[in-house]
Design a protein around this motif. Structure first.
Motif, short mmCIF file in Angstrom:
data_model
loop_
_atom_site.label_atom_id
_atom_site.label_comp_id
_atom_site.label_asym_id
_atom_site.label_seq_id
_atom_site.Cartn_x
_atom_site.Cartn_y
_atom_site.Cartn_z
N UNK A 12 0.91 -1.55 0.21
CA UNK A 12 -0.27 0.35 -0.34
C UNK A 12 0.92 1.21 0.42
N UNK A 13 1.86 1.20 0.22
CA UNK A 13 2.50 2.34 1.18
C UNK A 13 3.33 2.77 -0.87
N UNK A 14 3.79 2.18 -1.67
CA UNK A 14 4.48 1.22 -2.46
C UNK A 14 3.99 2.14 -3.73
N UNK A 15 2.20 1.37 -3.85
CA UNK A 15 1.59 2.57 -4.41
C UNK A 15 1.42 3.83 -4.10
N UNK A 16 0.89 4.06 -2.74
CA UNK A 16 0.82 5.76 -2.47
C UNK A 16 2.11 6.32 -3.55
N UNK A 17 2.60 5.74 -2.88
CA UNK A 17 4.29 6.61 -3.47
C UNK A 17 4.08 6.76 -4.60
N UNK A 18 3.39 5.48 -5.23
CA UNK A 18 3.74 5.66 -6.67
C UNK A 18 3.28 6.47 -6.86
N UNK A 19 1.64 6.81 -6.66
CA UNK A 19 0.37 7.51 -7.18
C UNK A 19 0.69 8.97 -6.97
N UNK A 20 1.30 9.26 -5.55
CA UNK A 20 1.75 10.73 -5.15
C UNK A 20 2.49 11.43 -6.56
N UNK A 21 3.87 10.42 -6.54
CA UNK A 21 4.92 10.71 -7.03
C UNK A 21 4.74 11.21 -8.74
N UNK A 133 10.59 8.40 -14.08
CA UNK A 133 10.08 8.25 -13.27
C UNK A 133 8.99 7.08 -13.48
N UNK A 134 8.38 6.89 -14.76
CA UNK A 134 7.24 6.40 -15.07
C UNK A 134 7.14 4.96 -14.99
N UNK A 135 9.00 4.38 -15.81
CA UNK A 135 9.03 3.37 -15.43
C UNK A 135 9.42 2.95 -14.44
N UNK A 136 10.36 3.48 -12.46
CA UNK A 136 10.27 3.38 -11.64
C UNK A 136 9.04 3.18 -10.54
N UNK A 137 8.89 3.77 -10.62
CA UNK A 137 7.15 4.00 -10.35
C UNK A 137 6.17 2.52 -10.47
N UNK A 138 6.24 2.35 -11.76
CA UNK A 138 5.05 1.91 -12.03
C UNK A 138 5.98 0.10 -11.67
N UNK A 139 7.14 -0.37 -11.86
CA UNK A 139 7.59 -0.62 -10.69
C UNK A 139 7.69 -1.10 -9.02
N UNK A 140 7.88 -0.46 -8.91
CA UNK A 140 7.79 -0.20 -7.33
C UNK A 140 6.64 -0.57 -6.37
N UNK A 141 4.95 -0.65 -7.42
CA UNK A 141 4.37 -1.12 -7.03
C UNK A 141 3.79 -2.93 -7.72
N UNK A 142 4.42 -2.59 -9.18
CA UNK A 142 4.17 -3.76 -9.76
C UNK A 142 4.94 -4.74 -8.94
#
Length: 434
Positions: A12-21, A133-142
């Protein structure tokens, strides 16, 4: 090697971080897009004919999209070797600084031709930041998710329209609190300067997220010295398909969020009305992206995205007649249905699909490069469409181009494998034909 399962709080924290980022990155990136359509022409290119000035302004917009693949390669390289989290902190910082500097940029009246040159340089910095940003944020959640990967990864893509809503609202409020002369003189700078506050918030949230378990498991093996070479050598077909799949999604997005702004204003609709309609469509897009992505976990990525591509191609022929009618209600229908309902079916599942197409050892590079090469469509579309419309005075050609690109997406999806049940520990190791 099988990666350990993540804890629910970390996911959940990863998803929140990816969303906010993503919200913060796209607030800055799309704020520029809106300003390019409405402000930068008269501010930085006032010596040109209004149509030429608009084209020149949208040309600076395109440079950011051209820089995005470079950002994907640069940050993807180090993200695949050093980790996702470190690169995400760097990309967010770069974006925040570039946006604040745009807000402080002198005008041509103060420093002459250097002003638009610096504007382009800062736009390139924004493009590099978003590209990484995009690739890293997606991977952080996925890579934290062990199930419902489409849903969790979609929060990154949902951040794009959320950032668009935020940038549009801030810009609209700023414009409404002052005269047109004040807004063009200095008021447009306020939304860019507010990026400093968003940057501080984003860095705080992102610092609390752990590195992904999939990457920690993979890093025990020797990573490739050059992930880009690994992608080009071992996954050229997948990379080409990923570009073909995503290109139309970006063209449609840019057409609705950027080109249609100037098109609607030229049709006689007040600027504030256009911005309000775009805000409503972006809010709907957040829900649409998450909803369609969650559905792709059940039905598969390809069926949902093919339906979205066909619908977007058909809607392209209704979009401009609805806007040119001059009716506020029809304008709202045009952009809300287009951006909020149809486009998310094509765009939302992209996050999970790109993640699943590439192996962990080069996933950051592969997913980023495919996505950002496709993203150049968003940079070129407003510029090309403005030139086409200026030369012909008709939007029908634009609709045909969009429809053809959507058919290309359908063809690429038909050639790609279905990936929604694939383990990320095995993804990309062998990509069979559909």
């Amino acid at each position: 090697m099988t990666a350990p399962g993540p804890t629910t709080p970390q996911l959940r924290r990863a998803a929140l971080s990816s969303y906010l980022g993503s919200v913060i990155e796209y607030y800055d990136f799309l704020l520029y897009a809106t300003a390019a359509a409405l402000v930068f022409g008269p501010v930085f290119f006032s010596g040109l004919d209004p149509v030429v000035g608009t084209i020149a302004s949208l040309g600076t917009l395109a440079t950011g999209y051209l820089a995005r693949p470079l950002g994907g390669i640069l940050f993807g390289h180090f993200g695949d070797r050093l980790g996702r989290k470190k690169m995400l902190i760097t990309t967010m910082t770069l974006m925040g600084i570039a946006s604040v500097l745009i807000g402080l940029l002198p005008t041509p009246a103060q420093i002459g031709a250097l002003a638009p040159v610096l504007l382009v340089v800062l736009r390139v910095a924004q493009g590099i930041a978003v590209g990484g940003e995009w690739g890293g944020a997606v991977l952080l959640s996925a890579e934290h998710a062990t199930s419902r990967r489409g849903l969790w990864a979609s929060f990154t893509n949902a951040g794009a329209p959320s950032g668009g809503v935020l940038s549009t609202v801030v810009l609209a409020i700023t414009a409404a609190t002052m005269t047109e002369e004040q807004f063009l003189s200095w008021g447009w700078r306020i939304p860019f300067l507010l990026s400093a506050v968003l940057l501080a918030l984003g860095l705080f949230v992102r610092s609390r997220v752990e590195e992904t378990p999939v990457f920690r498991a993979e890093i025990a093996e020797t990573p490739p010295a050059f992930p880009l070479v690994d992608v080009l050598r071992n996954h050229p077909r997948v990379l080409a398909l990923s570009v073909g799949i995503g290109f139309a999604a970006f063209v449609v997005q840019a057409t609705i969020t950027t080109f249609s702004l100037s098109y609607a204003v030229e049709a006689g609709i007040p600027r504030s009305t256009v911005l309000n309609a775009l805000t409503a469509s972006s809010v709907a897009a957040v829900v649409g992206i998450i909803g369609w992505s969650a559905l792709s976990d059940r039905l598969g990525r390809r069926p949902v995205m093919i339906a979205g591509a066909v619908a977007c191609g058909a809607w392209a022929f209704a979009l401009f007649p609805l806007i040119s009618s001059g009716s506020t209600a029809l304008l709202v229908v045009a952009v809300v249905v287009g951006q909020g309902l149809l486009h998310p079916a094509l765009y939302g599942p992209l996050a999970a699909l790109y993640t699943e197409l590439f192996a962990t050892r080069s996933r950051y590079t592969g997913a980023s490069l495919g996505y950002q090469l496709a993203g150049t469509g968003a940079g070129f579309a407003p510029l090309a469409f403005a030139a086409i419309y200026g030369a012909t005075g008709s939007a029908l050609v634009i609709s045909v181009i969009i429809a053809v690109l959507c058919l290309v997406t359908v063809a690429c999806l038909a050639l790609a494998p279905e990936t929604h049940r694939r383990s990320l520990s095995e993804a990309g190791a062998r990509v069979p034909a559909a």
